[in-house]
Design an enzyme around this catalytic site. Structure first.
Site, PDB file in Angstrom:
ATOM      1  N   SER A 120      62.588  24.870  14.346  1.00 40.02           N
ATOM      2  CA  SER A 120      63.695  25.821  14.221  1.00 40.02           C
ATOM      3  C   SER A 120      63.257  27.246  13.936  1.00 40.02           C
ATOM      4  CB  SER A 120      64.670  25.341  13.142  1.00 40.02           C
ATOM      5  OG  SER A 120      63.999  25.138  11.928  1.00 40.02           O
ATOM      6  N   LYS A 179      68.270  31.215  14.464  1.00 43.26           N
ATOM      7  CA  LYS A 179      69.383  31.920  13.826  1.00 43.26           C
ATOM      8  C   LYS A 179      69.895  33.091  14.661  1.00 43.26           C
ATOM      9  CE  LYS A 179      69.788  29.884   9.676  1.00 43.26           C
ATOM     10  NZ  LYS A 179      71.069  29.414   9.110  1.00 43.26           N
TER      11      LYS A 179
END
Lengths: 322, 322
Positions: free
Chosen positions: B306, B50
């Site tokens: 992720s 992110k």
């Protein structure tokens, strides 16, 4: 033993060893009181820097000699490094391991294609076993640290640190290494002498197993009184090597020591802040950077995390420190 | 939304975001029945991909607008990414988080310099809170996934995967992405369409929260029935975005789903074999590669991990699967 051997090893391992990242976290910087740069060798193939030395040594052998196979003594990380390097070279490896080595390391070494021969540390002489097997099969011994091509392989980490330090503008810093027999420490020290002479290598060891720190302090090669009884098993050796000790004596700053609890806390912080897995012996340099800050100088410190081969139970102990 | 925006984002984040490694392990290859390549975005700044989207969005704002500050809604990873990106740009960030978000993520977001505003998911309207604060202070909203510059930032992972796939000779493979709102998935899909069109992106989701898989299967945008009750909290969103869904519909192969237990087992194997820390939602793509092998084609599979922002207690559950 010289810088040209390290540069040649870097060429041989390129595309085979991983170029590991130099990681950072503002949270670690805050604890250490300076910028902390972590060379994450736990991300190397087989989970430790030992793959570099193993690959360097295997790749330096004449093809005919290499084809007969190699042999190594190791409690674990060197074993896995040599096993995978042998597999990559299409040859065989015999690894002589103490029967009480961590099961994970024994299993991994076998899974990497090596023949594992276990011996009893108390009653058997591993050198005798090794000599017999070598003679019978014509195997080449790959020593864990006191071997020029192994030191050259570990020294490639120093070349990468020098490059990354330059890229990040780090001009003056201690480079703390996890230190057992001194292969990693002396290799990095030689590389930095040539490529980044303003960076000072300083070995880190477990308290009570600080033979290198005592050797550096006294100017004479010292031995460890005990060889077991510490969770940092991966970096406990009787004493530094005939090749590694003179290099460390000439190039290293004062040694640093940390407790088992500090190594566990460093493992926990590496989990929390860097998202990497360190084994106890692989976390002593980070522990020194975090918890011995008054013994360190400069606005930056670079540390190796030398390996991550740790059983879940031991890792849970590290998580419990958070 | 196009490849040029991703290339421009890659230039803006260069030297600020980390170029994360593509890791492998023969042990994972054996489980998966093919070569497994792991894009370890847990090693990114703030512990998840992110940061890329956050940095891309902040760096694309006009300086005057950026100086007034930004605002974001997030249960955690987007929050930390935007907070650090704002800090790096010398501006302020307000992050609106649910009061029941993991404490570690709330603490980290505050430590990264952001102002955290907590709200009650059951009784308060986060959009109303956000609108009010934005109006009062002139803040720019950085949406978590349905925002072109955020998608462009996540797409830089696809550019890196394309480069590394070429370097490793991977020509035909599924690229499995951990998928929530689709920012990561659509960004990677756009990058690969341009740079490595023989690689197929396939989203992975938790069982019972597989809105994207159902959307792809039916050709119509579907919603999740529930928004909580799964350990993969980081990737649970009501539905894909107005921007991300058409990209995924055009470019993605069939979705894959995994159970909570499989996500935990993948976390355990990432610890054991790769020495990295994955959070549950960050492990679903690896879990799919390891445990859905009959739904995957080709001799290679590439997966994203992720994120790695996981509490020690949850990580202990993953270790217990080993």
């Amino acid at each position: 033993m010289n810088i040209e051997m390290i540069r040649a090893a870097a060429q041989r391992i390129e595309g085979h060893a991983r170029r590991t990242p130099l990681l950072t976290s503002p949270f670690l910087d805050e604890i250490a009181g300076r910028r902390v740069w972590v060379k994450a060798e736990c991300l190397q193939h087989t989970g430790s820097f030992k793959f570099r030395g193993g690959y360097s040594a295997l790749s330096a052998l004449p093809a005919e000699q290499r084809a007969k196979g190699v042999i190594a003594f190791s409690s674990g990380n060197h074993a896995q490094g040599v096993a995978l390097a042998a597999k990559m070279h299409g040859t065989s490896a015999v690894i002589i391991m103490p029967a009480d080595a961590p099961q994970l390391k024994i299993d991994n070494t076998r899974s990497l294609g090596a023949e594992v021969v276990l011996y009893d540390r108390a009653t058997e002489d591993r050198d005798e076993i090794g000599d017999r097997l070598s003679a019978e099969r014509g195997l080449t011994l790959i020593k864990p640290f006191d071997e020029p091509q192994v030191i050259a392989g570990q020294g490639t980490i120093g070349l990468e640190i020098a490059q990354d330090a330059k890229a990040h503008g780090i001009k003056d810093a201690d480079v703390i290494t996890c230190c057992g027999g001194g292969g990693l420490t002396s290799g990095i020290a030689l590389a930095l002498e040539a490529e980044a002479p303003t960076l000072r290598v300083r070995p880190a060891e477990p308290e009570g197993f600080d033979d290198v720190a005592r050797s550096l302090h006294s100017g004479e090669l010292k031995r460890n009184a005990a060889l077991s009884g510490n969770i940092c098993d991966a970096i406990i050796t009787p004493q530094a090597g005939d090749l590694t000790w003179p290099i460390m004596q000439r190039l290293c700053g004062a040694g640093l020591t940390v407790s088992e609890d500090e190594a566990l806390r460093a493992m926990g912080l590496a989990f929390l802040r860097l998202k990497i897995v360190a084994e106890p012996g692989g976390a002593v340099a980070l522990a020194a950077a975090l918890f011995r800050k008054d013994q360190i100088e400069g606005s930056d410190v670079i540390v190796t995390i030398s390996g991550g081969n740790v059983d879940p139970a031991m890792f849970t102990r590290a998580l419990d420190t958070l």
